[in-house]
Design an enzyme around this catalytic site. Structure first.
Site, PDB file in Angstrom:
ATOM      1  N   HIS A 421       0.728  -1.248   0.040  1.00  0.00           N
ATOM      2  CA  HIS A 421       0.073   0.012  -0.036  1.00  0.00           C
ATOM      3  C   HIS A 421       0.851   1.335   0.009  1.00  0.00           C
ATOM      4  CE1 HIS A 421      -2.438   3.169   2.034  1.00  0.00           C
ATOM      5  NE2 HIS A 421      -3.487   2.434   1.061  1.00  0.00           N
ATOM      6  N   ARG A 528      -8.631   4.805  -9.216  1.00  0.00           N
ATOM      7  CA  ARG A 528      -9.177   4.145  -8.108  1.00  0.00           C
ATOM      8  C   ARG A 528      -9.914   5.209  -7.507  1.00  0.00           C
ATOM      9  NH1 ARG A 528      -2.989   2.001  -7.316  1.00  0.00           N
ATOM     10  NH2 ARG A 528      -2.937   4.556  -8.020  1.00  0.00           N
ATOM     11  N   GLY A 732      -5.228  -6.320 -13.371  1.00  0.00           N
ATOM     12  CA  GLY A 732      -4.735  -5.954 -12.452  1.00  0.00           C
ATOM     13  C   GLY A 732      -3.663  -6.783 -11.787  1.00  0.00           C
ATOM     14  N   THR A 733      -2.236  -6.632 -12.081  1.00  0.00           N
ATOM     15  CA  THR A 733      -1.231  -7.876 -12.043  1.00  0.00           C
ATOM     16  C   THR A 733      -0.676  -7.608 -10.502  1.00  0.00           C
ATOM     17  OG1 THR A 733       0.322  -6.162 -12.739  1.00  0.00           O
ATOM     18  CG2 THR A 733      -0.590  -8.112 -14.275  1.00  0.00           C
ATOM     19  N   ASN A 734      -1.062  -6.612  -9.644  1.00  0.00           N
ATOM     20  CA  ASN A 734      -0.748  -6.555  -8.191  1.00  0.00           C
ATOM     21  C   ASN A 734      -1.579  -7.668  -7.283  1.00  0.00           C
ATOM     22  OD1 ASN A 734       0.564  -4.261  -9.012  1.00  0.00           O
ATOM     23  ND2 ASN A 734      -0.360  -2.854  -7.874  1.00  0.00           N
ATOM     24  N   CYS A 797      -2.787  -2.705 -15.656  1.00  0.00           N
ATOM     25  CA  CYS A 797      -2.850  -1.521 -15.270  1.00  0.00           C
ATOM     26  C   CYS A 797      -2.101  -1.558 -13.712  1.00  0.00           C
ATOM     27  CB  CYS A 797      -4.418  -0.934 -15.113  1.00  0.00           C
ATOM     28  SG  CYS A 797      -5.552  -2.275 -14.102  1.00  0.00           S
TER      29      CYS A 797
END
Length: 858
Positions: A421, A528, A732-734, A797
């Protein structure tokens, strides 16, 4: 004995090759071809040097024949890549009693003795491995030095030139083969079996009669890249002595009020050096630093290397070379390492500064900042309101800290990883961040932090954060400011003309959109939208909605947020028009917007006219065992649909407002955390209904696109199903990396370095996209999605969108664009251009699937 043909006299037509003889040998040949006065030089191949290291005797007699009578020589390292390093240069090989007497008549007895003494000392230290301090004697003479050598080694100093040369060559060859040297160059990218070439060069004496000395000169400022003669000259010296001398014993190159200059004393030599500098710039297609020697007024060029420079200067140099048509624009684009652009985009600690490091962590967001320590968001906001720079220190950050992160100049966390984060938010804000600094100990009650070395720092103490190197430094440090100038913009304009994949930015607020626009992002790939709720006025209203007892009360509270969101979206559309803006609907679990401290509970109870016990009970009720896998994203949108209804209305009303002002707006609405086709159907039906209501109420026609954020492995596998209701899929590869690996991106930093060091993973998968595992899911999803919808827009993204290697993989899948933090957009633009230059895409270049992957078209 080695065949003398292993030695290559460097002439314009000699068979000198970089891979065989090294970069220095090849550069010297090019200088000779350009007509520069280079002393006679012989190149030894890496194979010859390796044989010498193994104990084989070279034909030193044949080698010395290249230099005629009375040879006095130097030996320099010539690795394939200059930054691989190598053993230091040894000068004056061949000096002995006989040669000293000969050169005394030519140079003067004082100079000849100094040359002899310099060689004895160098040979003793670098070849015989004696202690340098034994020669630190006032008024040391040659005879005293020879006696000291003999006393220490029990043998006479070698007088035979062949013996001297062989021992020097053997010493340098074996130094290259040493374990520490091998590990050091491997850390710089050299292969384990990298060889070393050597060059043997006739000495040009910088000592003796007439104007004699040595110096270095370059023709750019190393910090800015601007044209400027820079360097030093030292009379009666050799090699690079001028760089280690003080102002009292060196001369400036150009006229300077601080002291004498070469330009004044020898204008003909200075002008010739400037001419040769331009010759090397044009002929070598590079800005060079030239090492030169004057012997009795005669100029010799001993060596040339790329002029040292900052990233800012490098960009200025390559654009200048391209504009002067010395190199092509493609070559200019290829010469800049994309990650080096971070140095230009952010303030950095001065490379000349002395560092007092008291903690280290993950270099999570580049740049540097100095400020007073604060330990919570309120303190950060208070400091910002008073105009004081601060560094926010937390064990780990959460959405509750976002306002404090906005107020701080930098962020330091004890926990968290490169894509946690704190790191993601910091990169979006352009703030330096050091995460996962596990060697610090934070005491939030005492408001202190203990460093790795036991030093304790209290709130208000000044520290400097270096997010580029992952270091925490004591006190305020001198800084180098960001350098986004004309050359930077020109280079990226060329890159945009060459790349074949789009680059958008992740931007959560109008302020972020301004930065994205500054860096010429082609649109917003991820907004976001929940980050817009962290303003004090908005957060309280959102909390009222969360605490609402029924849908009607919740809708009433959300209606107060509607104009705020609408204004934000309208501003983003205005800023980015006509570029697209992709807005992700509310994603995090609701508890992240509720207070976690007793003080926060009491404050919220007062705002909602409730008891602290009631608020605490509601907070407890919303808490989840594993919230990142709980009621968030589309799950929240289905179970609490009023939030998505409000956001959809705000998006569509904002689009109509912005369009009525002349902007071309086609909003992209993205549903997060989807796993099933039916989820998309349910949310899509409500969004379509809201759109219809807005068009009916305004009498305006509205065009929009609906898509899905693919973050779960199941969504990737069922992309064919999902694509029937989606015009785009954005990966969303995270989160996909978290779910595929079963790793927490905030906690993985504790052990990831161990895993990478032991070869479990080749790289931290949160930094570089895992192409074998996560990458295969992306490939399958791309294939299956486009099988159903041929013109399906595909993108990444997650933060991997700013990683050059990950961009290459996305490009191979035929993705339309990547999206990353605004401050990584220039890096992505440059990396994408380099890929297009090196690997032009053909139809058969895309990702190849396994022969039997079990895929049945849906």
């Amino acid at each position: 004995m080695l065949d003398h043909l292993n030695f290559e006299l460097i002439t314009p037509t000699a068979a000198v090759h970089r891979k065989l003889h090294g970069a220095r040998a090849k550069c010297l040949q090019r200088l000779i071809r350009l007509g520069m006065p280079v002393p006679d030089t012989v190149a030894l191949s890496a194979a010859t040097v390796r044989a010498i290291a193994g104990g084989q005797q070279p034909d030193t007699k044949a080698l010395l024949e290249h230099f005629g009578s009375w040879p006095v020589l130097s030996v320099r390292a010539s690795p394939v890549m200059p930054d691989w390093g190598g053993p230091g240069t040894i000068l004056n090989i061949g000096m002995n009693r006989t040669n000293e007497a000969f050169f005394a008549s030519r140079l003067g007895s004082t100079a000849a003795a100094a040359l002899h003494l310099k060689f004895i000392r160098s040979y003793a230290v670098d070849v015989a491995r004696l202690d340098d301090e034994m020669f630190d004697i006032p008024n040391l003479t040659v005879e005293n030095a020879l006696s000291a050598y003999e006393d220490e080694t029990d043998e006479a100093f070698p007088q035979d030139v062949e013996v001297q040369l062989f021992n020097v060559l053997k010493s340098m060859a074996r130094a290259w083969e040493g374990t520490s040297a091998r590990l050091l160059r491997m850390s710089k990218g050299a292969p384990e079996d990298a060889g070393l070439g050597l060059v043997v060069q006739r000495m040009a004496f910088g000592m003796g009669k007439g104007e004699s000395g040595s110096g270095v000169i370059q023709f750019i400022n190393s910090d800015s890249g601007d044209a400027q003669e820079v360097g030093r000259y030292k009379p009666q010296s050799q090699g690079r002595d001028a760089l280690s001398g003080g102002e009292n014993d060196t001369m400036f190159l150009t006229q300077d009020k601080r002291g004498p200059s070469l330009q004044e004393s020898k204008p003909d030599v200075f002008n010739e050096l400037c001419r040769l500098g331009e010759v090397s710039r044009t002929g070598l297609r590079e800005e060079m630093q030239i090492e030169f020697t004057l012997e009795g007024g005669k100029l010799f060029i001993l060596d040339a290397v790329n002029a040292p420079r900052s990233a800012r200067a490098e960009v200025a140099v390559v654009t200048s070379l391209a504009n002067d048509e010395i190199i092509s624009r493609e070559d200019a684009v290829l010469r800049i390492e994309p990650r080096a652009l971070s140095e230009l985009l952010h303030q950095q600690v001065s490379p000349k500064a002395k560092r007092d490091v008291f903690a280290r962590g993950i270099a999570a967001s580049p740049g540097a900042a100095t400020g007073k320590l604060v330990f919570d968001s309120f303190a950060a906001q208070t400091a910002a309101a008073q105009g004081e720079a601060c560094i926010l220190v937390r064990r780990e950050t959460s959405p509750e800290d976002v306002r404090g992160m906005h107020a701080a100049r930098g962020i330091l966390t004890e926990r968290g990883g490169a894509n946690g984060h704190a790191a993601v938010i910091a990169r979006g804000l352009g703030l330096p961040c050091v995460a996962g600094a596990t060697d610090i100990d934070i005491n939030t009650k005492a408001r202190t932090m203990r460093g790795a070395d036991g030093r304790v720092f209290s709130e208000g103490d000044v520290i400097t954060l270096d997010g580029t190197k992952g270091q925490v430094l004591v006190g305020a440090m001198p800084m180098v400011e960001a350098g986004i100038g004309g050359a930077f913009r020109e280079l990226l304009t060329w890159a945009d003309e060459m790349r074949d994949i789009g680059v958008r930015a992740n931007a959560d607020t109008p302020e972020d959109a301004e930065v994205a626009s500054l860096f010429n992002a082609e649109g917003i790939g991820l907004c976001r939208t929940e980050h817009m709720f962290f303003g004090e006025d908005r957060l309280t209203v959102l909390r009222e909605a969360i605490f609402a007892e029924d849908a009607e009360d919740r809708a009433a509270a959300l209606s107060r947020l509607l104009p705020m969101q609408r204004a934000d979206f309208r501003d983003m559309f205005r800023i980015m028009a006509p570029r697209p803006v992709c807005l992700r609907l509310f994603d995090p679990p609701l508890h992240e917007f509720l207070p976690s401290t007793r003080a926060g509970i009491v404050e919220l109870a007062d705002a909602l006219d409730m008891s602290a016990r009631e608020v605490q009970a509601r907070v407890d009720d919303l808490s989840e065992v594993n919230p990142m896998l709980g009621m968030r994203g589309v799950r929240l949108g289905i179970t609490v649909p009023e939030i998505y209804d409000m956001q959809a209305r705000a998006i569509f009303e904002a689009a109509i407002e912005a369009s009525s002002e002349g902007a071309v707006v086609v909003p992209e609405v993205m549903i997060p955390l989807v796993s099933a086709k039916r989820e998309v159907e349910i949310v899509k039906s409500r969004i379509d209904a809201v759109a219809a209501d807005v068009m009916s109420e305004t009498g305006k026609t509205l065009e929009y696109r609906l898509g899905v954020m693919v973050e779960t492995p199941r969504a990737a596998l069922r992309a064919g199903d999902i694509a029937t209701h989606a015009s785009f899929l954005s990966f969303g590869t995270n989160d996909m990396t978290q779910m595929t690996y079963g790793l927490s991106r905030d906690d993985a930093g504790r052990f990831m370095s161990t895993y990478v060091n032991q070869g479990v993973f080749p790289e931290d998968p949160f930094l570089a996209l895992d192409q074998d595992g996560v990458g295969e899911l992306l490939a399958l999803a791309s294939e299956r999605g486009r099988h159903v919808r041929a013109k399906l827009t595909l993108s990444v993204c997650g933060e991997h969108g700013g990683d050059p290697d990950s961009i290459e993989f996305c490009r191979s899948l035929g993705m339309d664009y990547v999206s990353c933090s605004p401050y990584r957009v220039p890096i992505a633009r440059l990396a994408a251009a380099q890929l297009a230059i090196r690997k032009p895409l053909e139809e058969d270049d895309v990702y190849e699937f396994p022969e039997d992957d079990g895929f049945v078209p849906l």
